[in-house]
Design an enzyme around this catalytic site. Structure first.
Site, PDB file in Angstrom:
ATOM      1  N   SER A   1      31.127  34.057  34.128  1.00 33.10           N
ATOM      2  CA  SER A   1      30.489  34.508  35.684  1.00 33.10           C
ATOM      3  C   SER A   1      29.120  35.408  35.524  1.00 33.10           C
ATOM      4  CB  SER A   1      31.427  35.772  36.395  1.00 33.10           C
ATOM      5  OG  SER A   1      32.151  34.633  37.156  1.00 33.10           O
TER       6      SER A   1
ATOM      7  N   LYS B   1      26.836  43.766  41.841  1.00 29.71           N
ATOM      8  CA  LYS B   1      27.832  42.773  42.113  1.00 29.71           C
ATOM      9  C   LYS B   1      28.914  43.389  43.150  1.00 29.71           C
ATOM     10  CE  LYS B   1      30.851  39.039  40.512  1.00 29.71           C
ATOM     11  NZ  LYS B   1      31.468  38.404  39.248  1.00 29.71           N
TER      12      LYS B   1
ATOM     13  N   SER C   1      30.488  33.644  39.051  1.00 32.15           N
ATOM     14  CA  SER C   1      30.710  34.268  40.160  1.00 32.15           C
ATOM     15  C   SER C   1      29.364  35.312  40.632  1.00 32.15           C
ATOM     16  CB  SER C   1      31.956  34.790  40.475  1.00 32.15           C
ATOM     17  OG  SER C   1      32.112  35.872  39.693  1.00 32.15           O
TER      18      SER C   1
HETATM   19  N1  GLN Z   1      34.220  30.109  36.858  1.00 29.63           N
HETATM   20  C1  GLN Z   1      35.095  30.877  36.490  1.00 29.63           C
HETATM   21  C2  GLN Z   1      36.287  30.931  37.121  1.00 29.63           C
HETATM   22  O1  GLN Z   1      36.273  30.799  38.323  1.00 29.63           O
HETATM   23  C3  GLN Z   1      34.634  32.273  35.864  1.00 29.63           C
HETATM   24  C4  GLN Z   1      34.807  33.099  36.939  1.00 29.63           C
HETATM   25  C5  GLN Z   1      34.491  34.641  36.520  1.00 29.63           C
HETATM   26  O2  GLN Z   1      34.023  34.688  35.237  1.00 29.63           O
HETATM   27  N2  GLN Z   1      34.581  35.576  37.187  1.00 29.63           N
HETATM   28  O3  GLN Z   1      37.516  31.628  36.725  1.00 29.63           O
END
Ligand code: GLN
Length: 473
Positions: free
Chosen positions: A180, A81, A156
């Site tokens: 994410s 990532k 994400s």
């Molecule tokens: N969808 C969640 C957010 O936007 C989780 C994102 C994440 O885990 N980095 O905060």
């Protein structure tokens, strides 16, 4: 897209066997993935960059085949990532702000992967600074779902999940702040693990919300995820929040053969029927395997998402203050220093990042601190206590990983609240700092993957891996 999948191993174990047997060299294996990437990445947009040294990495390993025994990831091709630093490589965090930023050191997890013999193919797409649930917030285009190119890969860590699902690598590292790792894994039909807070070093992870962020594996099977977790876990002197976890929070150090698994009580409206049924079917399967299934309630679980969306923006607003045009990445010149900041951030950050910085600044501001930030901290503690109590009577909790299967590209991108609700089932464990896994189980309409989630007590990833392997069998 041509079908060359059959040439590729399905697991770390199989890849190692192929290499050990001399059926395939590491270079040969990497070349298979590179062919697949060439074939598919144009459509899927998982990789942002394939590293030019990937063949050199593979050749070096081919020359050290004698070391394979002691290296659990010998020759295993990974995608990473794009918020995990790899020395000398660009690390953009999916943002224009860091489009040309080159990392000056390796994240601890990268050191560990390399020591274990992994090959790092390249860096993969994500929502900007990990804020989002679809990769639509990336400054570099959406990552499409390999099962249906009209749908999102989740986020994400969408690039990580899509690259694993489309056989453009054998495994990946993602990061999970509120879901994410697990949500994109569920959308793409991969296994995703968000480890206990503190069990994996965050050194070299670009911070989003430091009291939530954890790095974890996305893989093709639970066994693979377990192998990777065992490589990357452990205390690190460069991250004072990392801990060994040995014996910590454990009722006992043994793993009983038969477990008591609680089905989470949740509001089924708003959750698709096929997902409710899949969770029931998974529980039924585990019951037939001899585990005890019971109901479990986390009384204040509904406050998890609101609590998350106060605390996370607060931490975001603080963490992202470092992007000022002076130290890292983009610089846009203004007429004075304040104007420099405004121009740099105005140009460098996307809409969701700006929204969170504003929300976070608001909830931390003098007049609202007690009403929002402090209250959310209290809610966090109450939710933690709820889980603690639940784990006095069960070994693990089963729930959906997501309320729906992968949605259409564009379906939620204009609706931040709908996007935030994607974290309905994944945020609670993060509020409590607990480990959780999403395991693919069955499929929904159109053959879209469904993920079933298990949550375990602090530092009991072993329970997640045991249940996950039995479910997947
Ligand atoms: N969808 C969640 C957010 O936007 C989780 C994102 C994440 O885990 N980095 O905060």
């Amino acid at each position: 897209m041509s079908e060359i999948k059959s040439m590729l191993p399905n697991s770390i174990k199989q890849a190692r066997e192929m290499i050990a047997n001399g059926e395939l060299t590491v270079s040969g294996l990497v070349n298979e993935y590179l062919k697949n990437i060439k074939d598919k990445n144009g459509d899927i947009n998982a990789y942002l960059e394939i590293f030019e040294d990937v063949i050199d990495q593979a050749k070096e390993l081919d020359g050290k085949i004698g070391e394979m025994e002691n290296k659990p990831l010998f020759g295993i091709p990974f995608s990473i990532k794009d918020n995990i630093l790899i020395s000398g490589k660009i690390c953009s965090a999916g943002s224009k702000m860091l489009e040309n930023y080159k990392a000056v050191y390796n994240a601890t997890v990268i050191e560990k992967l390399k020591d274990a013999g992994a090959v790092i193919i390249g860096r993969v797409n994500m929502d900007e600074f990990a804020m989002g649930a679809s990769t639509e917030n990336s400054a570099f285009g959406v990552t499409k779902n390999p099962h249906d190119l009209s749908r999102v890969s989740g986020g994400s860590s969408g690039g990580s999940a899509a690259s694993v699902a489309a056989d453009m690598c054998l495994a990946s590292l993602g990061s999970d702040t509120g879901g994410s790792i697990r949500q994109p894994a569920a959308f793409c039909g991969a296994v995703g693990v968000s480890p206990t807070y503190g069990s994996v070093s965050r050194y070299g992870l670009i911070a989003m919300a430091s009291s939530f962020d954890q790095i974890g594996p996305i893989a093709k099977s639970v066994e693979d995820a377990e192998i990777i977790f065992n490589v990357i876990k452990g205390a690190d002197k460069m991250d004072s929040t990392s801990v060994l976890g040995e014996g910590k929070g454990k009722k006992e150090n043994t793993l009983p053969e038969k477990l008591k698994i609680g089905i989470l009580k949740y509001n089924k409206t708003g959750v698709s029927d096929e997902i409710n049924k899949t969770v029931e079917a998974a529980a039924e399967k585990l019951k037939n395997l001899g585990h005890e299934i019971t109901d479990i309630e986390i009384p204040n679980i509904d406050y998890s998402v609101p609590c998350y969306y106060v605390l996370v923006p607060a931490e975001v607003s603080s963490n992202l203050a470092r992007f000022d045009g002076v130290r890292y990445g983009l610089y846009a010149e203004g007429s004075n220093l304040t104007d420099d900041y405004m121009k740099t951030r105005g140009k460098g950050f996307g809409a969701e990042v700006k929204r969170r910085i504003m929300l976070g600044t608001y909830v931390l501001s003098a007049g609202y601190y007690d009403n929002y930030y402090l209250k959310a901290q209290k809610a966090r503690e109450i939710i933690k206590q709820d889980f603690k109590k639940a784990f006095e009577s069960v070994d693990a909790i089963i729930s959906p990983a997501t309320a729906n299967t992968a949605f259409k590209i564009g379906e939620k991108s204009d609706n931040p609240l709908a996007m935030y609700l994607e974290d309905l089932f994944t945020a609670p464990s993060k509020v409590a700092g607990l480990p959780a896994i999403s395991v693919p189980f069955g499929a929904g309409e159109g053959g879209l993957p469904i993920g079933v989630q298990f949550t375990a007590p602090w530092f009991r990833e072993d329970i997640l891996f045991k249940i996950g392997k039995e479910l997947e069998k």
